[in-house]
Structures are given as C-alpha cells and as structure tokens.
Motif scaffolding. Sequence first.
Motif, PDB file in Angstrom:
ATOM      1  N   PHE A  76      50.932  55.296  55.593  1.00  0.00           N
ATOM      2  CA  PHE A  76      50.926  56.802  54.755  1.00  0.00           C
ATOM      3  C   PHE A  76      50.925  58.221  55.816  1.00  0.00           C
ATOM      4  O   PHE A  76      50.915  58.090  56.886  1.00  0.00           O
ATOM      5  CB  PHE A  76      48.789  56.936  55.027  1.00  0.00           C
ATOM      6  CG  PHE A  76      48.473  55.517  54.089  1.00  0.00           C
ATOM      7  CD1 PHE A  76      48.457  54.253  55.102  1.00  0.00           C
ATOM      8  CD2 PHE A  76      48.258  55.115  52.965  1.00  0.00           C
ATOM      9  CE1 PHE A  76      47.426  53.118  53.741  1.00  0.00           C
ATOM     10  CE2 PHE A  76      47.727  54.767  52.142  1.00  0.00           C
ATOM     11  CZ  PHE A  76      47.913  53.496  52.958  1.00  0.00           C
ATOM     12  N   GLY A  89      48.433  60.642  51.214  1.00  0.00           N
ATOM     13  CA  GLY A  89      49.381  60.032  50.160  1.00  0.00           C
ATOM     14  C   GLY A  89      49.549  58.539  50.205  1.00  0.00           C
ATOM     15  O   GLY A  89      48.719  58.228  50.400  1.00  0.00           O
ATOM     16  N   SER A  90      50.103  58.550  48.758  1.00  0.00           N
ATOM     17  CA  SER A  90      49.283  56.861  48.434  1.00  0.00           C
ATOM     18  C   SER A  90      50.282  55.934  48.478  1.00  0.00           C
ATOM     19  O   SER A  90      50.056  54.856  48.470  1.00  0.00           O
ATOM     20  CB  SER A  90      50.664  57.243  46.605  1.00  0.00           C
ATOM     21  OG  SER A  90      51.543  57.708  46.644  1.00  0.00           O
ATOM     22  N   GLY A  91      50.697  56.116  50.007  1.00  0.00           N
ATOM     23  CA  GLY A  91      51.089  54.820  51.317  1.00  0.00           C
ATOM     24  C   GLY A  91      52.094  54.335  50.841  1.00  0.00           C
ATOM     25  O   GLY A  91      52.874  54.312  49.543  1.00  0.00           O
ATOM     26  N   ARG A 135      53.800  50.980  51.144  1.00  0.00           N
ATOM     27  CA  ARG A 135      54.338  49.525  51.666  1.00  0.00           C
ATOM     28  C   ARG A 135      55.751  49.086  52.894  1.00  0.00           C
ATOM     29  O   ARG A 135      56.689  48.600  50.870  1.00  0.00           O
ATOM     30  CB  ARG A 135      53.575  47.994  50.741  1.00  0.00           C
ATOM     31  CG  ARG A 135      52.537  46.609  50.982  1.00  0.00           C
ATOM     32  CD  ARG A 135      51.867  46.407  49.937  1.00  0.00           C
ATOM     33  NE  ARG A 135      50.940  46.500  50.048  1.00  0.00           N
ATOM     34  CZ  ARG A 135      49.466  46.848  50.324  1.00  0.00           C
ATOM     35  NH1 ARG A 135      50.000  45.885  51.352  1.00  0.00           N
ATOM     36  NH2 ARG A 135      48.440  47.507  49.919  1.00  0.00           N
ATOM     37  N   GLN A 160      49.140  51.310  58.890  1.00  0.00           N
ATOM     38  CA  GLN A 160      47.445  50.152  58.450  1.00  0.00           C
ATOM     39  C   GLN A 160      47.925  48.305  58.456  1.00  0.00           C
ATOM     40  O   GLN A 160      48.936  48.282  57.541  1.00  0.00           O
ATOM     41  CB  GLN A 160      46.772  50.404  57.277  1.00  0.00           C
ATOM     42  CG  GLN A 160      45.526  49.463  56.953  1.00  0.00           C
ATOM     43  CD  GLN A 160      45.165  50.561  55.928  1.00  0.00           C
ATOM     44  OE1 GLN A 160      45.388  50.765  54.587  1.00  0.00           O
ATOM     45  NE2 GLN A 160      43.545  50.461  55.935  1.00  0.00           N
TER      46      GLN A 160
END
Lengths: 114, 116
Positions: A90, A105-107, A109, A38
């Motif tokens: 993700f 999953g929580s990602g 960054r 993303q």
Amino acid sequence: AQSVSQHNHHVILSEAASLELGCNYSYGGTVNLFWYVQYPGQHLQLLLKYFSGDPLVKGIKGFEAEFIKSKFSFNLRKPSVQWSDTAEYFCAVNVLDSSYKLIFGSGTRLLVRP
Amino acid sequence: GAVVSQHPSWVICKSGTSVKIECRSLDFQATTMFWYRQFPKQSLMLMATSNEGSKATYEQGVEKDKFLINHASLTLSTLTVTSAHPEDSSFYICSATRAGSVDEQYFGPGTRLTVT
C-alpha cells in the motif's frame, strides 16, 4: 480531495525478477509519502517513508522508492524479488495539515512464484 | 518500540448487538489514534481521528452515533460498533502516533468483526 492511485492491482513475478509498483497522488502541497506492506495474516508494516531530502529512499528488505515531485509519483522498486515478498503493498500519503491523516491507495497484491 | 495492540483479534456478534474494540499503545503514549476499516481485498479507509480527552473527528460518511470512539487515556482508544448489522462486518484497524513523531503511524494487528 486528495487521492492516491496505485495502477497495478495484481502483479505476478518469478523469483529474481525486478519489481516496480506505481503510486501517484493528487495534492499540490507538501506531503509525506509511505509504502506499507501487509503479509498474509499480518498487520501493516512500514517499508519506507519519504519526508524530505534525497528523493531516493531506501527501506527494509531491499526496497527503495523514488519521489518525483513533478510527476506526483512515489514508485516502489526492488531489483530482485523473493518468494517471501508475496504480500499486499500500500502506498500512502500524509497531507501536512493539522490532522496528519493517511490516505491509502487501493493496494497492489504481489505474488512471487518460486 | 512503538507497538500497538488490538483486542479482540476477532469477534462474532449477532445483528443488533454492540461490540467494543480496544486499541492500546503498549510502549509509548499516543498523541493521536486513528481508526480504519478494510473490506476484503480493498484498501484502508479512515473512519475517524481521535485525540486523548477530546471528541473524535469523523470522516465524511461515517456515522458518529454508530461508531462510538472513546480516547480516555494516552494509551487506550476504543471503538464501539453499536447496533451492528451484517454490512458492518469488516476488518477494523487502529493506528497511533507518538509525541515527537506525529508524521508516522504505528498500526495494530486489526480486529475482524463478523456480524451474523
């Protein structure tokens, strides 16, 4: 219940550094595995996916991931990151029951410094 | 191919009102559509799964009377947030699967809802 764990919440790298993002899932049956990206202000895009066959899958933009069934892992790798790879990543698992739900999953960054 | 759109892209509404979000598959027929919500800096959480012409299946903890889902055609699903409250403010994302490729979901760009 099925779950997906991404251990790195924030990663900061310099350009040309190598990247590996961890992903583990908890489910004993057959799964499909995905990595989505993303970019800032954009929608989710599929990077790569594993359904069956060769456990090393190659995706877009030089990314690859390896499925290790014994470790319930599907780690994402890229040999040399670019500034444009700055995004959130993700990992997702699709349990092969009738619902085809994706569990994310929580990602992670990722910030790539030029 | 496999483009999913959402409308509106962002919406602000007052507490107590209802808001409808549309999800459309533009160039394929969607056998199944999914609705997710994403809080800031968090992952996507599945809210419900809908198939055309049948009732949506809601995930545990999601109020079906508050989040009404209608999947009236193979290219359109709507999510209506009824009696919205500030805690409903979130990013709502839909996805769709197409016949012959049910293992892969195609995501819309999302709708940012702010309830004041």
